[in-house]
Write an enzyme that holds these catalytic residues in place. Structure first.
Site, short mmCIF file in Angstrom:
data_model
loop_
_atom_site.label_atom_id
_atom_site.label_comp_id
_atom_site.label_asym_id
_atom_site.label_seq_id
_atom_site.Cartn_x
_atom_site.Cartn_y
_atom_site.Cartn_z
N MET A 15 0.91 -1.18 -0.04
CA MET A 15 -0.05 -0.09 0.02
C MET A 15 0.92 1.20 0.01
O MET A 15 1.73 1.32 0.80
CB MET A 15 -0.78 0.02 1.40
CG MET A 15 -2.22 0.60 1.22
SD MET A 15 -3.32 0.05 -0.06
CE MET A 15 -3.51 -1.81 0.59
N HIS A 16 0.61 2.24 -1.19
CA HIS A 16 1.63 3.44 -1.03
C HIS A 16 0.94 4.47 -1.63
O HIS A 16 1.76 5.44 -1.66
CB HIS A 16 2.91 2.87 -1.72
CG HIS A 16 2.78 2.83 -3.04
ND1 HIS A 16 2.23 1.92 -3.85
CD2 HIS A 16 3.16 3.88 -4.19
CE1 HIS A 16 2.36 2.14 -4.88
NE2 HIS A 16 2.58 3.17 -5.32
N ARG A 17 -0.25 4.44 -2.08
CA ARG A 17 -0.77 5.59 -2.68
C ARG A 17 -1.03 6.94 -2.03
O ARG A 17 -1.53 6.55 -0.90
CB ARG A 17 -2.01 5.47 -3.66
CG ARG A 17 -1.93 4.15 -4.69
CD ARG A 17 -2.25 4.71 -5.89
NE ARG A 17 -1.71 3.80 -6.97
CZ ARG A 17 -0.73 4.15 -7.81
NH1 ARG A 17 -0.44 5.47 -7.88
NH2 ARG A 17 -0.07 3.40 -8.54
#
Ligand code: UDP
Length: 363
Positions: A205-207
């Site tokens: 998860m990185h957005r």
């Protein structure tokens, strides 16, 4: 013919691994130089990939970590200095949708250098995503559009781009998976993390829309807590996500979860081995939607939209929100074998780079 490929981030590095190899074998007249902006710069997000792929950049702009505008400005200045020194190429190639991509496109345009865009035409139609603007600007300035999936073709035609410049060639990210299949298989990561094939969930998860916002990040933590009652979770954490988990004081909630394996970002071969052998994936990544489709691995993408719709229409990807009930429902389908298996999209066959170079060699 001289070609400069400009890369800046982890997914960029992964999309250009075969260019020099294919050129050396089939098109020795093409001189390819790799320029790395330094947008991703540390060992785990950058150096490890050049090492594994044996693709050390020819030039490194060494831009400083900074706000997007300052980074873009820095890239433009340093690229100009470099090209003034080493000479203009015939073609500039930029992959993907990051700030380095757009900076490279602007640079090529202002220097009258022909520009080719890898992954042209992808659109999420979500103007809150910084990447969407990078894609649109880059495609506005491109002379050749290399398309990974049919939606890219449709989007470019709808934007009245010249049909003769659009080429549906497939996906260079898949070329890398195919080229390094043995190295992926040989990775020892399952033993190192002490997990068994098909007995763990892979999470990334990185957005900004998810991890820059305390409310959304708290939903991710709630999902981890819920999933970890049943599954072992491997979570290679992106630096941006780690920073925000700490800044929002959320670390305490997951520190003691014994079924959660929290790791640094992993090298490519290790990560791909996890993609291949996990039970399913939960992500918000662009590229991982494609890689899971190639592996026919169930992928639940926590996003309201995707610029890669083929992964949902034909592949094994499903878009979902942080709705725990809906996620549980999908996991039930995965468990009982009723979740879609998907098929591999057209031209995702490991030969996209060769198709691209054939077109450029004749351009
Ligand atoms: N990846 C990796 N190690 C990790 C996480 C991801 O090698 O720990 C690879 C992954 O296989 C994919 C790429 O990084 O090829 C995706 O990058 P990311 O999700 O950061 O960017 P996006 O695709 O969303 O632009």
């Amino acid at each position: 013919m001289k070609i400069y490929i400009l890369v800046g981030t982890r997914p960029n590095f992964i999309k250009v691994t075969q260019f020099k190899k294919v050129a050396a074998k089939v098109y020795p007249q093409l001189i390819i130089k790799l320029i790395h902006t330094g947008q991703h710069y540390d060992e785990k997000m950058a150096a490890i990939f050049f090492n594994q792929f044996n693709t050390e950049p020819d030039y490194f702009l060494n831009i400083a970590p900074n706000q997007p505008n300052l980074q873009i400005a820095d890239i433009l200045i340093k690229l100009q200095q470099l090209v003034d020194e080493i000479g203009k190429p015939d073609w500039f190639i930029v992959p993907g949708d990051v700030n380095s991509t757009m900076a490279g496109a602007i640079f090529a345009n202002k220097n009258n250098i022909k520009l080719a865009h890898l992954e042209a035409g992808l659109r999420s139609f979500d103007s809150s995503m910084p990447e969407e603007h990078n894609r649109v600007v880059t495609d506005c300035l491109s002379d050749l559009f290399f398309v990974t999936e049919s939606s890219g073709l449709t989007n470019l035609l709808n934007e009245n781009k010249d049909k003769s410049k659009i080429h549906f060639v497939g996906n260079t990210m898949i070329d890398t998976m195919v080229a390094f299949e043995n190295e992926i298989e040989n990775s020892e990561i399952l033993n190192q993390l002490n997990v068994q094939a098909d007995k763990f969930v892979l999470l990334t998860m990185h957005r900004p829309a998810t991890v820059d916002n305390k409310e959304e990040l708290s939903k991710l933590i709630a999902l981890i807590l819920s999933l970890s009652k049943t599954y072992k979770i491997i979570f290679p954490v992106h630096p941006r996500t780690l920073k925000n988990i700490k800044d929002f004081n959320l670390q305490g909630k997951i520190e003691t979860v014994s079924e959660l394996i929290f790791t640094d970002p992993l090298d490519y071969f290790a990560f791909q081995k996890l993609v291949k052998y996990c039970q399913f994936i939960i992500t918000d990544s662009g590229g991982i939607q494609e890689e899971s489709t190639f592996r026919k691995k169930p992928c639940l993408t926590i996003r309201p939209n995707t610029e890669r719709p083929i992964t949902v229409i034909e592949g094994s990807n499903t878009l979902i929100t942080f709705d725990l009930l809906k996620i549980e429902q999908l996991i039930l389908e995965i468990e009982n074998g009723t979740y879609k298996t998907g098929s591999i999209p057209k031209y995702w066959d490991g030969k996209a780079t060769a198709r691209i170079l054939e077109i450029i060699a004749q351009a």
